[in-house]
Design a protein around this motif. Structure first.
Motif, short mmCIF file in Angstrom:
data_model
loop_
_atom_site.label_atom_id
_atom_site.label_comp_id
_atom_site.label_asym_id
_atom_site.label_seq_id
_atom_site.Cartn_x
_atom_site.Cartn_y
_atom_site.Cartn_z
N LYS A 51 -5.84 2.63 5.56
CA LYS A 51 -5.51 2.76 3.99
C LYS A 51 -4.36 3.73 3.87
O LYS A 51 -3.61 3.51 2.75
CB LYS A 51 -6.72 3.22 3.20
N TRP A 52 -4.49 4.87 4.57
CA TRP A 52 -3.29 5.55 4.39
C TRP A 52 -2.05 5.14 4.81
O TRP A 52 -0.93 5.21 4.20
CB TRP A 52 -3.56 6.91 5.19
N ALA A 53 -2.15 4.32 6.20
CA ALA A 53 -0.82 3.60 6.45
C ALA A 53 -0.38 2.65 5.47
O ALA A 53 0.96 2.51 5.11
CB ALA A 53 -1.35 3.16 7.77
N LYS A 54 -1.08 2.13 4.85
CA LYS A 54 -0.52 1.18 3.70
C LYS A 54 0.28 1.84 2.73
O LYS A 54 1.20 1.38 2.11
CB LYS A 54 -1.90 0.41 2.95
N GLU A 55 0.03 3.12 2.34
CA GLU A 55 0.70 3.93 1.34
C GLU A 55 2.21 3.97 1.88
O GLU A 55 3.00 4.47 1.08
CB GLU A 55 -0.08 5.26 1.17
N TYR A 56 2.23 4.23 3.20
CA TYR A 56 3.71 4.12 4.07
C TYR A 56 4.35 2.78 4.10
O TYR A 56 5.08 2.65 4.98
CB TYR A 56 3.76 5.11 4.78
N GLY A 57 3.81 1.59 3.41
CA GLY A 57 4.53 0.52 3.58
C GLY A 57 3.99 -0.36 4.77
O GLY A 57 4.80 -1.38 4.83
N ILE A 58 3.16 0.14 5.43
CA ILE A 58 2.71 -0.73 6.63
C ILE A 58 1.73 -1.86 5.97
O ILE A 58 0.80 -1.74 5.18
CB ILE A 58 2.06 0.05 7.47
N THR A 59 2.17 -3.05 6.63
CA THR A 59 1.28 -4.21 6.05
C THR A 59 0.95 -5.21 7.29
O THR A 59 0.07 -6.12 7.24
CB THR A 59 2.62 -5.26 5.41
#
Lengths: 367, 367
Positions: A51-59
């Protein structure tokens, strides 16, 4: 009340701020170089970290087993790549998962391509894994015979869709000259791309190791990066120069059960079942199973004088302690240990306690 | 239908007949020498194996953490001994468990004796752990100062009841001369017994290592033995002479995903998260992370020509394969791997599949 008051037995701590900073830095670096970042989640194995990673554009993410892929299914990822030579015994599970999730796999031989061709009822994308030169796994970059056998098999039906070439330059962990390894990796991938891009104009190339992705600044025409360890880092990465010790996002909180001042040793409840048994060698030939940090209400600090775990058994860890540490610590305290190999420590501990006292999930967590 | 048809991913197999044979042999040996056998369950961590053990007259067990003790509570054991220097942060949990279970603990310093004295509301038996000479943990046998400080603390109230002295001669794993180590251990315990038995006429002495218990035939006046690993054994124990390879009761079933005939290597899905990273050195300096057996419907056989896992990473294992093995095995097959350290492999895998296809529990099993 501090997270520390929750701890009575060995517990893996995660510093969310450090972890987010690692994610952000790698995301920025990927963006700067026009690379797609598809991190390897074998390190954290956590939906919360996802969830944190998604905040940095990771899909999209990478995993190392079908079991791990299953954990991340239905969690909003555009694709989950299983970066391990596909195991033909798992075709049924794969087909089950691909009904509602986009998954890609990795091939290294014709036999598995053939098994998949026979069984697959829907199409799936695959990478060919290239041996980066340290012989762990993959097709040698110049073994065009095997590469073409796999591609021919795939063309027999419309189920296996060739996506590109993948290299995990894992020997960058052991060798001093990361830039040399990276140069070779980049050249190998470039050669393969040039050779096959007329037939497969959309093929991509991906590299997947933390030391290279952390330290290099010329990625040539590589399209994608899939580092894993960077999300936590560890003292191995600090030693080879991928990070600073202050970038390490996890520490094992270990109860102090005995102190031998005359021998300058501290016995903690922290053994191979907690840290794993990965080891670094000190310059004097002694072993290092983890480095000591001082825990406080806000996380941990790295002491000026170094102390480290010099030996471990199943549950015991013996710390070679500095004078500074011996003066500060008493039986009944907790010490922090920065791991030698954070992926393995996380896999042993199977959950994390955040610095605000909340449990963070792991694929096999009990909390 | 064979158990083999259930396996698609790395799975730890248990041969119940071998395991029972190991239990029976050790129980017979203990009986012959007038010793009480109190096996260390850190190896199997299983209630099912506990049930088998009870059939050979075993009524008490040893564990290495309070978490493990908790798993075995309410399972019919007359006593559960936690063979790890007691961690004062766990006093509350200890008191909770002792409400309905008999538990004993281990002390190595005055500080923890004092913490317990202050907090305990009901009495508990304790051993003083003696350092067997390899400096992992315990009070040195001649450190009467520390021994007496602990005993004096205990006498201040009626909560800590002295039971005796415990030695785990763990260095018997690393040194060649097991009998010499055993002689020293026996003499140390005899000396302590002689010294303290007038004041504590019921005190017992206990030793707790598999190599000694497996190979020695003179236990002197030792009262109790607490070996752990013998229930499974492993290739380390076979190498130091504690057992034959045919006595090893567990093997990791590993899917074959690639074969490189030219390099004589086989890639299996079996890495550090499955086997753990314990390693033996071969005479030529190469590493050995596990030895290959051939799986069949009834279990496994040891091939004439030896093959072993020469390197591992998180999920990968690379086997240095004999010609015999290369001829027999193809991608998609399963191979068996006898572990280097079965306690650690069991702790990684956290469940067992029996040869009749049933799941056997482990303290943290998911099945």
């Amino acid at each position: 009340m501090s997270y520390l008051s929750q701890i009575t037995s060995p517990t893996l701590l995660i510093d969310e701020a450090i972890c987010r900073n690692n994610l952000q830095k790698m995301a920025n670096k990927a963006k700067k170089h026009g690379l797609k970042l598809i991190p390897h989640f074998k390190t954290g194995q956590s939906k919360a970290i996802g969830k944190w990673a998604k905040e940095y554009g990771i899909t999209e993410i990478t995993v190392s087993s079908i079991k791990m892929a299953k954990y991340f299914c239905q969690d909003g990822w555009e694709n989950i790549h299983i970066a391990f030579p596909f195991n033909p015994l798992e075709i049924e599970t794969l087909q089950e998962l691909t009904k509602e999730n986009k998954i890609s796999i990795q091939l290294v031989n014709e036999e598995v391509a053939e098994s998949l061709n026979k069984s697959l009822t829907s199409s799936i994308e695959f990478f060919i894994e290239i041996d980066a030169g340290y012989g762990r796994t993959g097709v040698e970059a110049t073994d065009f015979g095997t590469i073409e056998k796999i591609l021919r098999k795939a063309k027999e039906r419309d189920k296996l869709i060739f996506k590109g070439f993948y290299i995990h330059a894992g020997h960058s962990y052991y060798e001093k000259d990361i830039s040399k390894i990276y140069e070779e990796t980049r050249l190998a991938l470039n050669m393969l791309k040039t050779k096959y891009s007329s037939e497969y104009p959309n093929l991509v190339t991906r590299i997947g190791d933390t030391p290279g992705c952390s330290t290099m600044d010329d990625f040539g025409d590589i399209d994608e990066v899939g580092p894993g360890n960077f999300v936590f880092y560890d003292i191995t990465q600090a030693r080879i120069g991928s990070c600073q010790k202050s970038d390490i996002a996890v520490a094992l909180a270990a109860p102090v059960v005995d102190i031998k001042k005359d021998k300058k040793t501290i016995l903690v409840h922290a053994g191979g079942v907690h840290l794993a048994k990965d080891v670094l060698m000190e310059s004097d030939g002694s072993k290092n199973f983890g480095e000591i940090v001082i825990l406080n209400e806000n996380g941990w600090t790295i002491p000026e004088s170094r102390s480290f775990v010099k030996s471990i058994s199943q549950e015991h860890g013996i710390i070679q302690a500095s004078e500074e540490l011996l003066e500060k610590i008493k039986v009944g305290d907790l010490l922090g240990i920065l791991p030698v190999h954070s992926c393995m420590t996380a896999d042993c501990m199977k959950s994390y306690l955040s610095l605000d006292g909340k449990w963070v999930d792991h694929a096999e967590s009990v909390h």
